[in-house]
Motif scaffolding. Structure first.
Motif, PDB file in Angstrom:
ATOM      1  N   PRO A  14       0.810  -1.227   0.000  1.00 52.06           N
ATOM      2  CA  PRO A  14       0.000   0.000   0.000  1.00 52.06           C
ATOM      3  C   PRO A  14       0.844   1.279   0.000  1.00 52.06           C
ATOM      4  CG  PRO A  14      -0.381  -1.317   2.012  1.00 52.06           C
ATOM      5  CD  PRO A  14       0.591  -2.058   1.181  1.00 52.06           C
ATOM      6  N   TRP A  15       0.247   2.340  -0.478  1.00 50.64           N
ATOM      7  CA  TRP A  15       0.922   3.635  -0.594  1.00 50.64           C
ATOM      8  C   TRP A  15       1.528   4.106   0.738  1.00 50.64           C
ATOM      9  CZ3 TRP A  15      -0.023   8.485   1.541  1.00 50.64           C
ATOM     10  CH2 TRP A  15       0.649   9.564   0.935  1.00 50.64           C
ATOM     11  N   GLU A  16       0.800   3.897   1.817  1.00 53.31           N
ATOM     12  CA  GLU A  16       1.277   4.342   3.136  1.00 53.31           C
ATOM     13  C   GLU A  16       2.598   3.667   3.494  1.00 53.31           C
ATOM     14  OE1 GLU A  16      -1.717   3.367   2.382  1.00 53.31           O
ATOM     15  OE2 GLU A  16      -3.127   4.909   3.032  1.00 53.31           O
ATOM     16  N   ILE A  17       2.682   2.376   3.173  1.00 52.67           N
ATOM     17  CA  ILE A  17       3.890   1.607   3.496  1.00 52.67           C
ATOM     18  C   ILE A  17       5.037   2.015   2.569  1.00 52.67           C
ATOM     19  CG2 ILE A  17       4.895  -0.721   3.387  1.00 52.67           C
ATOM     20  CD1 ILE A  17       3.140  -0.738   5.734  1.00 52.67           C
ATOM     21  N   VAL A  18       4.743   2.145   1.280  1.00 52.13           N
ATOM     22  CA  VAL A  18       5.802   2.447   0.310  1.00 52.13           C
ATOM     23  C   VAL A  18       6.405   3.834   0.569  1.00 52.13           C
ATOM     24  CG1 VAL A  18       6.332   2.777  -2.147  1.00 52.13           C
ATOM     25  CG2 VAL A  18       4.856   0.901  -1.439  1.00 52.13           C
ATOM     26  N   THR A  19       5.544   4.811   0.871  1.00 55.32           N
ATOM     27  CA  THR A  19       6.108   6.142   1.103  1.00 55.32           C
ATOM     28  C   THR A  19       6.853   6.198   2.437  1.00 55.32           C
ATOM     29  OG1 THR A  19       4.017   6.984   2.010  1.00 55.32           O
ATOM     30  CG2 THR A  19       4.401   7.326  -0.339  1.00 55.32           C
ATOM     31  N   SER A  20       6.413   5.416   3.414  1.00 58.05           N
ATOM     32  CA  SER A  20       7.181   5.326   4.671  1.00 58.05           C
ATOM     33  C   SER A  20       8.556   4.735   4.379  1.00 58.05           C
ATOM     34  CB  SER A  20       6.489   4.414   5.695  1.00 58.05           C
ATOM     35  OG  SER A  20       5.240   4.926   6.056  1.00 58.05           O
ATOM     36  N   ALA A  21       8.582   3.736   3.513  1.00 58.20           N
ATOM     37  CA  ALA A  21       9.853   3.106   3.145  1.00 58.20           C
ATOM     38  C   ALA A  21      10.760   4.091   2.413  1.00 58.20           C
ATOM     39  CB  ALA A  21       9.599   1.878   2.284  1.00 58.20           C
ATOM     40  N   SER A  22      10.139   4.939   1.600  1.00 53.75           N
ATOM     41  CA  SER A  22      10.934   5.909   0.858  1.00 53.75           C
ATOM     42  C   SER A  22      11.708   6.847   1.802  1.00 53.75           C
ATOM     43  CB  SER A  22      10.027   6.707  -0.071  1.00 53.75           C
ATOM     44  OG  SER A  22      10.687   7.844  -0.548  1.00 53.75           O
ATOM     45  N   TRP A  23      11.069   7.240   2.889  1.00 53.14           N
ATOM     46  CA  TRP A  23      11.776   8.093   3.860  1.00 53.14           C
ATOM     47  C   TRP A  23      12.934   7.361   4.509  1.00 53.14           C
ATOM     48  CZ3 TRP A  23      11.281  12.961   3.438  1.00 53.14           C
ATOM     49  CH2 TRP A  23      10.048  13.557   3.140  1.00 53.14           C
ATOM     50  N   TYR A 116       5.071   8.636  -6.258  1.00 53.43           N
ATOM     51  CA  TYR A 116       4.413   7.433  -5.742  1.00 53.43           C
ATOM     52  C   TYR A 116       2.915   7.703  -5.651  1.00 53.43           C
ATOM     53  CZ  TYR A 116       9.036   5.847  -4.170  1.00 53.43           C
ATOM     54  OH  TYR A 116      10.344   5.457  -4.112  1.00 53.43           O
ATOM     55  N   ASP A 117       2.119   6.903  -6.353  1.00 56.39           N
ATOM     56  CA  ASP A 117       0.663   7.029  -6.299  1.00 56.39           C
ATOM     57  C   ASP A 117       0.049   5.660  -6.081  1.00 56.39           C
ATOM     58  OD1 ASP A 117       0.195   9.903  -7.274  1.00 56.39           O
ATOM     59  OD2 ASP A 117       1.509   9.098  -8.832  1.00 56.39           O
ATOM     60  N   PRO A 118      -1.143   5.615  -5.485  1.00 57.22           N
ATOM     61  CA  PRO A 118      -1.841   4.341  -5.394  1.00 57.22           C
ATOM     62  C   PRO A 118      -2.091   3.801  -6.806  1.00 57.22           C
ATOM     63  CG  PRO A 118      -2.891   5.985  -3.998  1.00 57.22           C
ATOM     64  CD  PRO A 118      -1.879   6.708  -4.835  1.00 57.22           C
ATOM     65  N   HIS A 119      -1.903   2.498  -6.988  1.00 56.22           N
ATOM     66  CA  HIS A 119      -2.073   1.913  -8.308  1.00 56.22           C
ATOM     67  C   HIS A 119      -3.563   1.890  -8.681  1.00 56.22           C
ATOM     68  CE1 HIS A 119      -1.883  -0.866 -11.657  1.00 56.22           C
ATOM     69  NE2 HIS A 119      -0.570  -0.758 -11.633  1.00 56.22           N
ATOM     70  N   PRO A 120      -3.917   2.385  -9.883  1.00 58.23           N
ATOM     71  CA  PRO A 120      -5.340   2.448 -10.253  1.00 58.23           C
ATOM     72  C   PRO A 120      -6.054   1.089 -10.198  1.00 58.23           C
ATOM     73  CG  PRO A 120      -3.913   3.030 -12.117  1.00 58.23           C
ATOM     74  CD  PRO A 120      -3.059   2.990 -10.900  1.00 58.23           C
ATOM     75  N   ASP A 121      -5.333  -0.007 -10.458  1.00 56.42           N
ATOM     76  CA  ASP A 121      -5.979  -1.323 -10.457  1.00 56.42           C
ATOM     77  C   ASP A 121      -6.313  -1.839  -9.057  1.00 56.42           C
ATOM     78  OD1 ASP A 121      -5.792  -1.288 -13.130  1.00 56.42           O
ATOM     79  OD2 ASP A 121      -4.112  -2.707 -13.288  1.00 56.42           O
ATOM     80  N   ASP A 122      -5.519  -1.417  -8.079  1.00 55.03           N
ATOM     81  CA  ASP A 122      -5.754  -1.878  -6.710  1.00 55.03           C
ATOM     82  C   ASP A 122      -5.218  -0.830  -5.731  1.00 55.03           C
ATOM     83  OD1 ASP A 122      -6.253  -3.285  -4.421  1.00 55.03           O
ATOM     84  OD2 ASP A 122      -5.305  -5.138  -5.096  1.00 55.03           O
ATOM     85  N   PRO A 123      -5.909   0.324  -5.698  1.00 55.51           N
ATOM     86  CA  PRO A 123      -5.369   1.484  -4.968  1.00 55.51           C
ATOM     87  C   PRO A 123      -5.135   1.251  -3.471  1.00 55.51           C
ATOM     88  CG  PRO A 123      -7.581   1.940  -5.821  1.00 55.51           C
ATOM     89  CD  PRO A 123      -7.153   0.636  -6.384  1.00 55.51           C
ATOM     90  N   ALA A 124      -5.832   0.308  -2.873  1.00 56.14           N
ATOM     91  CA  ALA A 124      -5.648   0.099  -1.442  1.00 56.14           C
ATOM     92  C   ALA A 124      -4.440  -0.788  -1.134  1.00 56.14           C
ATOM     93  CB  ALA A 124      -6.908  -0.505  -0.831  1.00 56.14           C
ATOM     94  N   ARG A 125      -4.004  -1.543  -2.142  1.00 58.19           N
ATOM     95  CA  ARG A 125      -2.931  -2.499  -1.853  1.00 58.19           C
ATOM     96  C   ARG A 125      -1.656  -2.311  -2.661  1.00 58.19           C
ATOM     97  NH1 ARG A 125      -4.127  -8.422  -1.977  1.00 58.19           N
ATOM     98  NH2 ARG A 125      -5.041  -7.948  -4.016  1.00 58.19           N
TER      99      ARG A 125
END
Lengths: 185, 101
Positions: A14-23, A116-125
């Protein structure tokens, strides 16, 4: 003389996890071995827009980039300072990073944009990462005559490092997910 | 933590190394706030203020590179994009080479 590259990568996190990882990508000490070209990352400034849920951050990234001998001879240093500006919009879920070199600008300008954006096919995951890199050798610099070679070298380096970067991102995403499920590490 | 883990001999200490501990404290606070609050909609309150102030004070004392310290001085972040670009105008001419041997 501008070279531009585009890359796209889908993280199955999910976006929240990926952007946390980016930091954490450059700042976590355990990643220093993999991303050994990054020497230091310092936050220079930040601002929170507490009404809109936007976070603006400026970080300094010091990179060790020893070029081939003929470049080192001209440039005279192998440390390069970059400045990364990040805007995270927590409401619309987007993160945008722009990184530019602030030293060696007489010779070369490198700009890297990542979104980084939520993926249109599965934005929550899932999360989609779009990356654009442009490399420009200054036309009148001492490097201009070998621009082709330098750009090629630069591009190869970028590709290598972005593969390493993705490995690190995956690793952090996994432990962040484990952590959020309550598994202690 | 730092005592037992030796730095790799190849990595030379940089000017901001004296701030490493304050930086680690700030980053760990920031990362927690970011993943547990900010992305979950709790962005109304800024946190880690004390950690940031200590770390920033250390940076302003030790950050030697002129390219970078300008960003530290810039209070408003609104136009940091233009601050990067204006560098090519040549205000800091020539100093890139001064470190060469």
């Amino acid at each position: 003389m501008v070279k531009a590259y585009k890359q796209e990568h889908v993280y199955k996190h999910p976006w929240e996890i990926v952007t946390s990882a980016s930091w954490r990508k450059f700042a976590d000490p355990e990643n220093k071995r993999t991303l050994s070209h990054v020497l230091e990352v310092d936050t220079l400034n930040h601002k929170l827009d507490s009404e809109l849920g936007k976070l603006y951050t400026t970080r300094a990234i010091t990179i060790h980039a020893p070029g081939p001998w003929f470049v080192r001879k001209i440039v005279g240093q192998d440390i390069c300072h970059c400045v990364e500006s990040t805007v995270v919009d927590a409401q619309s879920k987007s993160m945008q990073l722009t990184t530019r070199n602030v030293s060696l600008q007489k010779f070369i300008e490198v700009e890297e944009r990542i979104r980084y954006d939520p993926h249109p096919d599965d934005p929550a995951r899932w999360t989609v990462c779009r990356q654009e890199t442009s490399i420009r050798i200054k036309p009148l610099s001492a490097l201009a005559s070998m621009a082709e070679k330098v750009e090629q070298r630069c591009a190869e380096r970028f590709l290598q490092n972005s593969v390493k970067g993705r490995e690190v991102m995956e690793r952090i995403c996994k432990y962040l997910e484990a952590e959020s499920r309550g598994i202690a590490f | 933590m730092g005592l037992l883990r030796e730095r790799k001999p190849s990595s030379s200490p940089s000017s901001t190394s004296p701030c490493a501990q304050l930086r680690a404290a700030y980053y760990s606070c920031f990362n927690k706030w970011y993943s547990e609050k900010f992305v979950k909609g709790q962005w109304q309150k800024e946190e880690c203020v004390a950690e940031w102030q200590k770390y920033r004070a250390c940076l302003s004392e030790h950050l030697e590179d002129k390219h970078l310290s300008r960003f530290l001085e810039a209070e408003g972040l609104g136009d940091h994009d233009t601050a990067i670009k204006s560098d090519s105008a040549g205000s800091v001419d020539g100093e890139d080479n001064s470190v060469s041997h």
